[in-house]
Design a protein around this motif. Sequence first.
Motif, PDB file in Angstrom:
ATOM      1  N   SER A 111      -3.903  -3.218   0.288  1.00  0.00           N
ATOM      2  CA  SER A 111      -4.661  -1.727   0.690  1.00  0.00           C
ATOM      3  C   SER A 111      -5.301  -1.586   2.625  1.00  0.00           C
ATOM      4  CB  SER A 111      -5.754  -1.226  -0.159  1.00  0.00           C
ATOM      5  OG  SER A 111      -5.284  -0.826  -2.031  1.00  0.00           O
ATOM      6  N   ILE A 112      -5.430  -2.717   2.393  1.00  0.00           N
ATOM      7  CA  ILE A 112      -5.718  -3.384   3.766  1.00  0.00           C
ATOM      8  C   ILE A 112      -4.624  -1.930   4.847  1.00  0.00           C
ATOM      9  CG2 ILE A 112      -6.832  -5.189   5.779  1.00  0.00           C
ATOM     10  CD1 ILE A 112      -7.622  -6.446   3.205  1.00  0.00           C
ATOM     11  N   SER A 113      -5.600  -1.560   5.831  1.00  0.00           N
ATOM     12  CA  SER A 113      -4.739  -1.032   6.745  1.00  0.00           C
ATOM     13  C   SER A 113      -3.628  -1.732   7.716  1.00  0.00           C
ATOM     14  CB  SER A 113      -5.387   0.357   7.678  1.00  0.00           C
ATOM     15  OG  SER A 113      -6.225  -0.305   8.529  1.00  0.00           O
ATOM     16  N   GLN A 114      -4.678  -3.117   8.371  1.00  0.00           N
ATOM     17  CA  GLN A 114      -4.512  -4.080   9.426  1.00  0.00           C
ATOM     18  C   GLN A 114      -3.003  -4.873   9.238  1.00  0.00           C
ATOM     19  OE1 GLN A 114      -7.460  -3.958   8.825  1.00  0.00           O
ATOM     20  NE2 GLN A 114      -9.079  -4.265  10.395  1.00  0.00           N
ATOM     21  N   TYR A 115      -3.063  -4.915   7.555  1.00  0.00           N
ATOM     22  CA  TYR A 115      -1.606  -5.819   7.112  1.00  0.00           C
ATOM     23  C   TYR A 115      -1.294  -4.535   6.473  1.00  0.00           C
ATOM     24  CZ  TYR A 115      -3.937 -10.326   6.092  1.00  0.00           C
ATOM     25  OH  TYR A 115      -4.563 -11.524   5.682  1.00  0.00           O
ATOM     26  N   VAL A 116      -1.133  -3.474   5.832  1.00  0.00           N
ATOM     27  CA  VAL A 116       0.410  -2.309   5.779  1.00  0.00           C
ATOM     28  C   VAL A 116       1.075  -2.234   7.092  1.00  0.00           C
ATOM     29  CG1 VAL A 116       0.370  -0.392   5.576  1.00  0.00           C
ATOM     30  CG2 VAL A 116      -1.508  -1.282   3.796  1.00  0.00           C
ATOM     31  N   HIS A 117      -0.020  -1.923   8.193  1.00  0.00           N
ATOM     32  CA  HIS A 117       0.746  -1.680   8.872  1.00  0.00           C
ATOM     33  C   HIS A 117       2.493  -3.065   9.841  1.00  0.00           C
ATOM     34  CE1 HIS A 117      -1.550   1.521   9.135  1.00  0.00           C
ATOM     35  NE2 HIS A 117      -2.481   1.254   9.900  1.00  0.00           N
ATOM     36  N   GLN A 118       1.387  -4.313   9.281  1.00  0.00           N
ATOM     37  CA  GLN A 118       2.214  -4.661  10.054  1.00  0.00           C
ATOM     38  C   GLN A 118       3.576  -5.429   9.619  1.00  0.00           C
ATOM     39  OE1 GLN A 118       0.539  -8.715  12.026  1.00  0.00           O
ATOM     40  NE2 GLN A 118      -1.087  -7.836  11.387  1.00  0.00           N
ATOM     41  N   GLU A 120       4.661  -2.684   7.499  1.00  0.00           N
ATOM     42  CA  GLU A 120       5.808  -1.680   8.017  1.00  0.00           C
ATOM     43  C   GLU A 120       6.798  -1.927   9.166  1.00  0.00           C
ATOM     44  OE1 GLU A 120       5.320   2.770   7.417  1.00  0.00           O
ATOM     45  OE2 GLU A 120       3.457   1.802   8.124  1.00  0.00           O
ATOM     46  N   ALA A 126       5.988   0.525   3.865  1.00  0.00           N
ATOM     47  CA  ALA A 126       4.868   0.500   4.059  1.00  0.00           C
ATOM     48  C   ALA A 126       4.604   0.295   1.792  1.00  0.00           C
ATOM     49  CB  ALA A 126       3.545   1.668   3.796  1.00  0.00           C
ATOM     50  N   PRO A 129       0.382  -1.199  -2.677  1.00  0.00           N
ATOM     51  CA  PRO A 129      -0.576  -1.491  -3.222  1.00  0.00           C
ATOM     52  C   PRO A 129      -1.066  -2.861  -4.639  1.00  0.00           C
ATOM     53  CG  PRO A 129      -0.922   0.398  -4.101  1.00  0.00           C
ATOM     54  CD  PRO A 129       0.481   0.370  -2.992  1.00  0.00           C
ATOM     55  N   SER A 160     -12.233  -8.372  10.141  1.00  0.00           N
ATOM     56  CA  SER A 160     -12.866  -6.816   9.901  1.00  0.00           C
ATOM     57  C   SER A 160     -14.451  -6.904   9.865  1.00  0.00           C
ATOM     58  CB  SER A 160     -11.492  -6.670   9.023  1.00  0.00           C
ATOM     59  OG  SER A 160     -12.819  -4.777   9.068  1.00  0.00           O
TER      60      SER A 160
END
Length: 221
Positions: A111-118, A120, A126, A129, A160
């Motif tokens: 659910s952490i955006s920095q992981y999710v974007h990578q 994807e 995406a 979670p 973060s």
Amino acid sequence: MTGPEDLECLKHIALLGGLHDPVFLNSQGLGGELGMSPQTASRRLKSLEQQDLIRRTIIADGQHVTISEEGESVLRKEYCDYYRLFGRKEKQYQFPGTVESGLGEGAYYMSISQYVHQFEKILGFAPYPGTLNLRLSPVAIQRRKKLTLADWFVVEGFESEGRTFGKVRCLPCMIGNIPCGIVVPGRSHYPDALVEVIAPVGLRRELNLKDGDEVMIEVSL
């Protein structure tokens, strides 16, 4: 959505090396290589720039062009589509494992955006979670050694809110017809018998799985 003409131009720039370093282009040369007029080639470059897929620096006799992170993401998604069509024609390894409950940490990290974007960018989706935790059979544990030959992707770590999040290795795989990814946290002594899998959907719900059920992971190398 990126049109096919723009995508072809973007792919050509990548093949010239534009994913990693600026490449020199002019409209006449690009048009000749792509079988179009210089004017059309110029429009393609402007369109890619307007979509934030490339970065350009104009110079006297042309321009230096680099593919942006957004452009790389578009190409990775295109690659994943072709992988789903043709990847299984490559050498394929199967890893049977049984479903078991984890500690619930997967839902937090996915659910952490920095992981999710990578993820994807790497996998073309995406992640849901959460992770599916599988315990490999003894035979599959031995077979897992073959994965050291694979080209694993690296999800970079970051900081973060005063906390450090480590790197994660990721390898595309399939469970049935669902594109997935094996994830291995960058910490030592991670059990060889345990595999964590991410997917664009909740695999337990999608496949009606419960603890003890057997699942087959397929990896093409």
